[in-house]
Design a protein around this motif. Structure first.
Motif, PDB file in Angstrom:
ATOM      1  N   PHE A   1     -23.534 -26.594 -51.552  1.00  0.00           N
ATOM      2  CA  PHE A   1     -23.127 -25.288 -51.055  1.00  0.00           C
ATOM      3  C   PHE A   1     -23.071 -24.264 -52.181  1.00  0.00           C
ATOM      4  N   PHE A   2     -23.349 -23.011 -51.842  1.00  0.00           N
ATOM      5  CA  PHE A   2     -23.279 -21.950 -52.833  1.00  0.00           C
ATOM      6  C   PHE A   2     -22.868 -20.637 -52.181  1.00  0.00           C
ATOM      7  N   LEU A   3     -22.243 -19.778 -52.994  1.00  0.00           N
ATOM      8  CA  LEU A   3     -21.939 -18.403 -52.615  1.00  0.00           C
ATOM      9  C   LEU A   3     -22.969 -17.518 -53.290  1.00  0.00           C
ATOM     10  N   TYR A   4     -23.332 -16.424 -52.631  1.00  0.00           N
ATOM     11  CA  TYR A   4     -24.407 -15.589 -53.152  1.00  0.00           C
ATOM     12  C   TYR A   4     -24.105 -14.127 -52.856  1.00  0.00           C
ATOM     13  N   THR A   5     -24.380 -13.261 -53.818  1.00  0.00           N
ATOM     14  CA  THR A   5     -24.297 -11.822 -53.597  1.00  0.00           C
ATOM     15  C   THR A   5     -25.489 -11.161 -54.262  1.00  0.00           C
ATOM     16  N   GLU A   6     -25.899 -10.035 -53.671  1.00  0.00           N
ATOM     17  CA  GLU A   6     -27.090  -9.352 -54.167  1.00  0.00           C
ATOM     18  C   GLU A   6     -26.971  -7.864 -53.870  1.00  0.00           C
ATOM     19  N   TYR A   7     -27.393  -7.063 -54.824  1.00  0.00           N
ATOM     20  CA  TYR A   7     -27.535  -5.627 -54.590  1.00  0.00           C
ATOM     21  C   TYR A   7     -29.001  -5.294 -54.788  1.00  0.00           C
ATOM     22  N   GLU A   8     -29.596  -4.645 -53.786  1.00  0.00           N
ATOM     23  CA  GLU A   8     -30.984  -4.244 -53.896  1.00  0.00           C
ATOM     24  C   GLU A   8     -31.118  -2.761 -53.566  1.00  0.00           C
ATOM     25  N   SER A   9     -32.173  -2.179 -54.062  1.00  0.00           N
ATOM     26  CA  SER A   9     -32.526  -0.814 -53.704  1.00  0.00           C
ATOM     27  C   SER A   9     -34.016  -0.805 -53.432  1.00  0.00           C
ATOM     28  N   LEU A  10     -34.384  -0.504 -52.173  1.00  0.00           N
ATOM     29  CA  LEU A  10     -35.784  -0.526 -51.767  1.00  0.00           C
ATOM     30  C   LEU A  10     -36.243   0.881 -51.401  1.00  0.00           C
ATOM     31  N   ARG A  11     -37.416   1.231 -51.833  1.00  0.00           N
ATOM     32  CA  ARG A  11     -38.021   2.519 -51.501  1.00  0.00           C
ATOM     33  C   ARG A  11     -38.748   2.328 -50.176  1.00  0.00           C
ATOM     34  N   ASN A  12     -38.171   2.909 -49.116  1.00  0.00           N
ATOM     35  CA  ASN A  12     -38.655   2.693 -47.759  1.00  0.00           C
ATOM     36  C   ASN A  12     -39.240   3.988 -47.209  1.00  0.00           C
ATOM     37  N   GLU A  13     -40.296   3.871 -46.423  1.00  0.00           N
ATOM     38  CA  GLU A  13     -40.888   5.027 -45.768  1.00  0.00           C
ATOM     39  C   GLU A  13     -40.199   5.214 -44.421  1.00  0.00           C
ATOM     40  N   LEU A  14     -39.582   6.365 -44.229  1.00  0.00           N
ATOM     41  CA  LEU A  14     -38.870   6.667 -42.992  1.00  0.00           C
ATOM     42  C   LEU A  14     -39.706   7.626 -42.163  1.00  0.00           C
ATOM     43  N   ARG A  15     -39.823   7.323 -40.882  1.00  0.00           N
ATOM     44  CA  ARG A  15     -40.623   8.161 -39.977  1.00  0.00           C
ATOM     45  C   ARG A  15     -39.697   8.912 -39.036  1.00  0.00           C
ATOM     46  N   PHE A  16     -39.921  10.207 -38.967  1.00  0.00           N
ATOM     47  CA  PHE A  16     -39.160  11.074 -38.080  1.00  0.00           C
ATOM     48  C   PHE A  16     -40.148  11.826 -37.202  1.00  0.00           C
ATOM     49  N   GLY A  17     -39.648  12.522 -36.190  1.00  0.00           N
ATOM     50  CA  GLY A  17     -40.519  13.278 -35.295  1.00  0.00           C
ATOM     51  C   GLY A  17     -41.375  14.296 -36.023  1.00  0.00           C
ATOM     52  N   ASP A  18     -40.859  14.853 -37.116  1.00  0.00           N
ATOM     53  CA  ASP A  18     -41.595  15.889 -37.844  1.00  0.00           C
ATOM     54  C   ASP A  18     -42.363  15.345 -39.040  1.00  0.00           C
ATOM     55  N   GLY A  19     -42.475  14.053 -39.203  1.00  0.00           N
ATOM     56  CA  GLY A  19     -43.232  13.494 -40.317  1.00  0.00           C
ATOM     57  C   GLY A  19     -42.562  12.289 -40.946  1.00  0.00           C
ATOM     58  N   THR A  20     -42.932  12.018 -42.195  1.00  0.00           N
ATOM     59  CA  THR A  20     -42.385  10.874 -42.915  1.00  0.00           C
ATOM     60  C   THR A  20     -41.852  11.328 -44.270  1.00  0.00           C
ATOM     61  N   ARG A  21     -40.959  10.527 -44.811  1.00  0.00           N
ATOM     62  CA  ARG A  21     -40.495  10.732 -46.177  1.00  0.00           C
ATOM     63  C   ARG A  21     -40.035   9.385 -46.724  1.00  0.00           C
ATOM     64  N   ARG A  22     -40.057   9.266 -48.050  1.00  0.00           N
ATOM     65  CA  ARG A  22     -39.619   8.043 -48.717  1.00  0.00           C
ATOM     66  C   ARG A  22     -38.224   8.243 -49.260  1.00  0.00           C
ATOM     67  N   GLU A  23     -37.395   7.210 -49.117  1.00  0.00           N
ATOM     68  CA  GLU A  23     -36.029   7.235 -49.639  1.00  0.00           C
ATOM     69  C   GLU A  23     -35.700   5.883 -50.242  1.00  0.00           C
ATOM     70  N   TRP A  24     -34.830   5.897 -51.250  1.00  0.00           N
ATOM     71  CA  TRP A  24     -34.269   4.661 -51.786  1.00  0.00           C
ATOM     72  C   TRP A  24     -33.147   4.236 -50.842  1.00  0.00           C
ATOM     73  N   VAL A  25     -33.236   3.018 -50.333  1.00  0.00           N
ATOM     74  CA  VAL A  25     -32.255   2.502 -49.381  1.00  0.00           C
ATOM     75  C   VAL A  25     -31.521   1.332 -50.034  1.00  0.00           C
ATOM     76  N   PRO A  26     -30.185   1.449 -50.200  1.00  0.00           N
ATOM     77  CA  PRO A  26     -29.438   0.365 -50.836  1.00  0.00           C
ATOM     78  C   PRO A  26     -29.120  -0.761 -49.864  1.00  0.00           C
ATOM     79  N   GLY A  27     -28.912  -1.931 -50.416  1.00  0.00           N
ATOM     80  CA  GLY A  27     -28.455  -3.081 -49.651  1.00  0.00           C
ATOM     81  C   GLY A  27     -27.480  -3.879 -50.499  1.00  0.00           C
ATOM     82  N   PHE A  28     -26.285  -4.115 -49.972  1.00  0.00           N
ATOM     83  CA  PHE A  28     -25.286  -4.928 -50.677  1.00  0.00           C
ATOM     84  C   PHE A  28     -24.996  -6.145 -49.822  1.00  0.00           C
TER      85      PHE A  28
END
Length: 176
Positions: free
Chosen positions: A103-130
């Protein structure tokens, strides 16, 4: 929403995870390189829905039971029927505390550059994950090879921005 579900299902079923499974004894005063391990994740699917992922990592055994490290992630997603393709990329830091051999405990922090799509177009944002969670490692024989299952909860989950379809992330694979 359905695209994220498909991606999550494919990653869960078809991914190959390799985590450095290394045992050290601090009393033996191991060298820096004896404490380092490498691993990562490689996933792929081809066809109408194409998914490629490469996520190498490097860790360092701080004690017999605790390690930490860094990794990078690159994902390519293409859906031919809707003329969609994108790349998601970023990095992560992690820590793992073994609770015995299985058994193990695990933690991770990531930051991913994701392409977000909206009605008026797209943009890229850094999206964190903890992520915080744990897992089970089941050895197969005495070779260091085994089966690993990890369940993580993303405390930074954002339904609109996240590349995941749920705050829960499950990783299944083989450890070498």
């Amino acid at each position: 929403m359905i695209n994220k579900l498909v991606v999550a299902l494919i990653v869960t079923i078809l991914s190959f995870h390799a985590y450095g499974q290394k045992e050290i004894d601090i009393a033996d005063n191991p060298s820096f390189f004896d404490r380092v391990y490498v691993g990562g994740n490689v996933s792929m699917q081809f066809g109408t829905f194409t998914y490629l992922e490469l996520s190498p990592l490097a860790g360092y055994m701080i004690t017999n039971m605790f390690s930490a490290g860094l990794g990078v992630t690159y994902r390519y997603i293409s859906i031919r029927d809707v003329d969609f393709n994108t790349s998601i990329y970023g990095g992560r830091v992690f820590a793992r505390h073994n609770l015995g051999e299985q058994f193990f405990l695990y933690t991770e922090y990531e930051s991913l550059r994701n392409e977000l799509r909206f009605g008026d177009g797209t943009r890229r944002e850094w999206v964190p994950g903890f992520f915080v969670g744990g897992g089970l490692f089941q050895p197969i024989g005495n070779s260091g090879v085994g089966f690993a299952v990890t369940a993580l909860y993303n405390f930074s989950y954002d339904e609109i921005r996240s590349p995941y379809n749920s705050p829960w992330v499950f990783r299944v694979g083989f450890t070498l």
